[in-house]
Design an enzyme around this catalytic site. Structure first.
Site, PDB file in Angstrom:
ATOM      1  N   ALA A   1       4.147  10.595   0.489  1.00 50.89           N
ATOM      2  CA  ALA A   1       5.351  10.722   0.004  1.00 50.89           C
ATOM      3  C   ALA A   1       5.206  10.982  -1.538  1.00 50.89           C
ATOM      4  O   ALA A   1       4.204  10.322  -2.164  1.00 50.89           O
ATOM      5  CB  ALA A   1       6.142   9.426   0.263  1.00 50.89           C
TER       6      ALA A   1
ATOM      7  N   GLY B   1       2.202   9.268   3.493  1.00 51.14           N
ATOM      8  CA  GLY B   1       3.022  10.031   4.434  1.00 51.14           C
ATOM      9  C   GLY B   1       2.531  11.262   5.051  1.00 51.14           C
ATOM     10  O   GLY B   1       2.714  11.734   5.946  1.00 51.14           O
TER      11      GLY B   1
ATOM     12  N   GLU C   1       0.847  10.133   8.142  1.00 50.66           N
ATOM     13  CA  GLU C   1       2.077   9.779   8.928  1.00 50.66           C
ATOM     14  C   GLU C   1       2.603  11.117   9.630  1.00 50.66           C
ATOM     15  O   GLU C   1       3.002  11.240  10.668  1.00 50.66           O
ATOM     16  CB  GLU C   1       2.939   8.964   8.228  1.00 50.66           C
ATOM     17  CG  GLU C   1       2.241   7.620   8.065  1.00 50.66           C
ATOM     18  CD  GLU C   1       3.170   6.731   7.048  1.00 50.66           C
ATOM     19  OE1 GLU C   1       3.589   7.333   5.617  1.00 50.66           O
ATOM     20  OE2 GLU C   1       3.426   5.801   7.507  1.00 50.66           O
TER      21      GLU C   1
ATOM     22  N   GLU D   1      -0.834   3.200   0.806  1.00 45.49           N
ATOM     23  CA  GLU D   1       0.117   2.532   0.298  1.00 45.49           C
ATOM     24  C   GLU D   1       0.156   1.294  -0.394  1.00 45.49           C
ATOM     25  O   GLU D   1       0.724   0.851  -1.444  1.00 45.49           O
ATOM     26  CB  GLU D   1       1.315   2.574   1.401  1.00 45.49           C
ATOM     27  CG  GLU D   1       1.914   3.932   1.786  1.00 45.49           C
ATOM     28  CD  GLU D   1       1.250   4.317   2.814  1.00 45.49           C
ATOM     29  OE1 GLU D   1       0.101   4.082   3.249  1.00 45.49           O
ATOM     30  OE2 GLU D   1       1.746   5.496   3.589  1.00 45.49           O
TER      31      GLU D   1
HETATM   32  N1  CAA Z   1       3.117  11.938  -5.017  1.00 36.75           N
HETATM   33  C1  CAA Z   1       3.171  12.580  -6.105  1.00 36.75           C
HETATM   34  N2  CAA Z   1       2.362  13.372  -6.651  1.00 36.75           N
HETATM   35  C2  CAA Z   1       1.086  13.450  -6.217  1.00 36.75           C
HETATM   36  C3  CAA Z   1       0.708  12.540  -5.220  1.00 36.75           C
HETATM   37  C4  CAA Z   1       1.814  12.084  -4.668  1.00 36.75           C
HETATM   38  N3  CAA Z   1       1.605  11.138  -3.232  1.00 36.75           N
HETATM   39  N4  CAA Z   1      -0.347  12.952  -5.049  1.00 36.75           N
HETATM   40  C5  CAA Z   1      -1.068  13.798  -5.893  1.00 36.75           C
HETATM   41  N5  CAA Z   1      -0.007  14.017  -6.653  1.00 36.75           N
HETATM   42  C6  CAA Z   1      -0.050  14.648  -7.851  1.00 36.75           C
HETATM   43  C7  CAA Z   1      -0.713  14.101  -8.936  1.00 36.75           C
HETATM   44  O1  CAA Z   1       0.282  13.247  -9.665  1.00 36.75           O
HETATM   45  C8  CAA Z   1      -1.387  15.371  -9.871  1.00 36.75           C
HETATM   46  O2  CAA Z   1      -0.170  15.859 -10.713  1.00 36.75           O
HETATM   47  P1  CAA Z   1      -0.256  16.091 -12.224  1.00 36.75           P
HETATM   48  O3  CAA Z   1      -1.418  17.175 -12.135  1.00 36.75           O
HETATM   49  O4  CAA Z   1       1.167  16.359 -12.553  1.00 36.75           O
HETATM   50  O5  CAA Z   1      -0.764  14.687 -12.537  1.00 36.75           O
HETATM   51  C9  CAA Z   1      -1.503  16.264  -8.665  1.00 36.75           C
HETATM   52  O6  CAA Z   1      -0.859  15.887  -7.592  1.00 36.75           O
HETATM   53  C10 CAA Z   1      -3.147  16.413  -8.326  1.00 36.75           C
HETATM   54  O7  CAA Z   1      -3.352  15.008  -7.867  1.00 36.75           O
HETATM   55  P2  CAA Z   1      -4.821  14.389  -8.559  1.00 36.75           P
HETATM   56  O8  CAA Z   1      -5.083  14.799 -10.020  1.00 36.75           O
HETATM   57  O9  CAA Z   1      -4.760  12.749  -8.733  1.00 36.75           O
HETATM   58  O10 CAA Z   1      -6.013  14.896  -7.790  1.00 36.75           O
HETATM   59  P3  CAA Z   1      -7.483  14.438  -7.413  1.00 36.75           P
HETATM   60  O11 CAA Z   1      -8.201  15.578  -6.630  1.00 36.75           O
HETATM   61  O12 CAA Z   1      -7.962  13.800  -8.523  1.00 36.75           O
HETATM   62  O13 CAA Z   1      -6.991  13.335  -6.413  1.00 36.75           O
HETATM   63  C11 CAA Z   1      -5.881  12.068  -4.661  1.00 36.75           C
HETATM   64  C12 CAA Z   1      -6.363  13.515  -5.286  1.00 36.75           C
HETATM   65  C13 CAA Z   1      -7.057  11.114  -4.175  1.00 36.75           C
HETATM   66  C14 CAA Z   1      -5.315  12.656  -3.160  1.00 36.75           C
HETATM   67  C15 CAA Z   1      -4.981  11.610  -5.491  1.00 36.75           C
HETATM   68  O14 CAA Z   1      -4.052  12.450  -5.938  1.00 36.75           O
HETATM   69  C16 CAA Z   1      -4.065  10.251  -4.862  1.00 36.75           C
HETATM   70  O15 CAA Z   1      -4.452   9.371  -4.647  1.00 36.75           O
HETATM   71  N6  CAA Z   1      -2.889  10.688  -4.643  1.00 36.75           N
HETATM   72  C17 CAA Z   1      -1.795   9.648  -4.106  1.00 36.75           C
HETATM   73  C18 CAA Z   1      -2.357   9.406  -2.691  1.00 36.75           C
HETATM   74  C19 CAA Z   1      -1.363   8.306  -2.131  1.00 36.75           C
HETATM   75  O16 CAA Z   1      -1.354   7.054  -2.702  1.00 36.75           O
HETATM   76  N7  CAA Z   1      -0.308   8.440  -1.071  1.00 36.75           N
HETATM   77  C20 CAA Z   1       0.623   7.461  -0.605  1.00 36.75           C
HETATM   78  C21 CAA Z   1       1.843   7.792  -1.129  1.00 36.75           C
HETATM   79  S1  CAA Z   1       2.947   6.589  -0.727  1.00 36.75           S
HETATM   80  C22 CAA Z   1       3.435   6.806   0.644  1.00 36.75           C
HETATM   81  O17 CAA Z   1       3.238   8.013   1.396  1.00 36.75           O
HETATM   82  C23 CAA Z   1       4.454   6.066   1.323  1.00 36.75           C
HETATM   83  C24 CAA Z   1       4.731   6.435   2.989  1.00 36.75           C
HETATM   84  O18 CAA Z   1       4.195   5.638   3.919  1.00 36.75           O
HETATM   85  C25 CAA Z   1       5.579   7.396   3.318  1.00 36.75           C
END
Ligand code: CAA
Length: 257
Positions: free
Chosen positions: A65, A108, A111, A131
């Protein structure tokens, strides 16, 4: 409708939806949800579509998400606005939906893949429910669908630690149905979807409903439901055609009747 966050393609009887927010690794925001619901409902109403594929990019199916969109929510916004509730409609799609997953399928994203009927993963796929590392828990079905897919031990491990599992571990755990080289992912998914779309529509929909029913009801009810569905298919012309074709050693020509 012009879409901002997804790409849409029809290949014969297969509808392909590609999540397309590359700068955010396909993070699932409210616009994307609205567009996904719109195209799924349009594919559902389109008789020429027999199966659907949801995919992402090579680097990310979806990284969860959209954290930036949801970070400012308070409880009342989330609860009264039924935040994430709209995803139930995606999961309720009646036609078969295959997730073709490459790269990150996190939160998400994992999911959404699990809302699909089965997951074909590329060797680069990584699944997880991180999460907990954000101070929340899965909110689009992760604690429920992941547990049903892989069992309590691995679901607890993933949900409590937030670690990722690779495609091989996901296949061993039963989360994905097949793992293929990254270069073959879409070919494999399209081939599976094309095959499903070529079969009798009524039996395909009933097969999906029947398998899904097994998650909702006790065994005796599920068996009864399956048997009634099976019996009802003898009212279709496609059953006569399918069985006649077998006996006559030819390919069936289903007419969805
Ligand atoms: N939401 C918003 N933006 C996101 C995102 C997310 N879930 N995941 C990645 N991005 C964005 C980053 O902020 C970044 O944007 P900027 O360049 O503007 O900073 C861009 O995508 C590229 O990401 P990274 O620079 O972090 O890329 P990476 O290759 O270094 O890492 C990753 C990849 C490990 C997937 C890392 O991006 C990450 O950990 N993302 C978040 C994963 C996460 O926590 N997901 C769960 C979200 S909560 C949820 O989903 C709730 C639910 O149950 C519905």
């Amino acid at each position: 409708m012009d879409y901002e966050t997804i790409l849409v393609e029809k290949r014969d009887e297969v509808g392909i939806i590609t999540l397309n927010r590359p700068k955010a690794l396909n993070a699932l925001n409210s616009v994307l949800l609205k567009e996904l619901r719109h195209i799924l409902s349009s594919f559902s109403a389109d008789d020429s579509i027999g199966a659907i594929i949801i995919t992402g990019s090579e680097k990310a199916f979806a990284a969860g998400a959209d954290i930036k969109e949801m970070q400012g929510l308070d409880f009342v916004d989330a609860y009264v606005g039924d935040f994430l509730g709209g995803w139930d409609e995606v999961a309720a799609t009646r036609k078969p939906v295959i997730a073709a997953v490459s790269g990150f399928a996190l939160g998400g994203g994992c999911e959404l893949a699990m809302m699909c009927d089965f997951i074909i993963a590329s060797e680069t796929a990584k699944f997880g429910q991180p999460e907990i590392t954000l101070g929340v828990i899965p909110g689009m079905g992760g604690s429920q669908r992941l547990t049903r897919a892989v069992g309590k031990a691995k679901a607890m491990d993933l949900v409590l630690t937030g670690r990722m599992m690779d495609a091989a571990e996901a296949e061993r755990a039963g989360l994905v149905s097949r793992v293929v080289p990254a270069a073959n992912l879409m070919d494999e998914a399209v081939e599976a979807a094309t095959r499903i779309a070529s079969l009798s529509r009524a039996s395909v929909l009933m097969a999906k409903e029947s398998v899904n029913r097994s998650f909702e009801v006790p065994l005796s009810e599920g068996l009864r439901y399956e048997r009634r569905s099976f019996q009802s298919l003898f009212a279709t012309a496609d059953q006569k055609e399918g069985m006649a074709a077998f006996v006559e050693k030819r390919k069936p020509a289903f007419r969805n009747r």
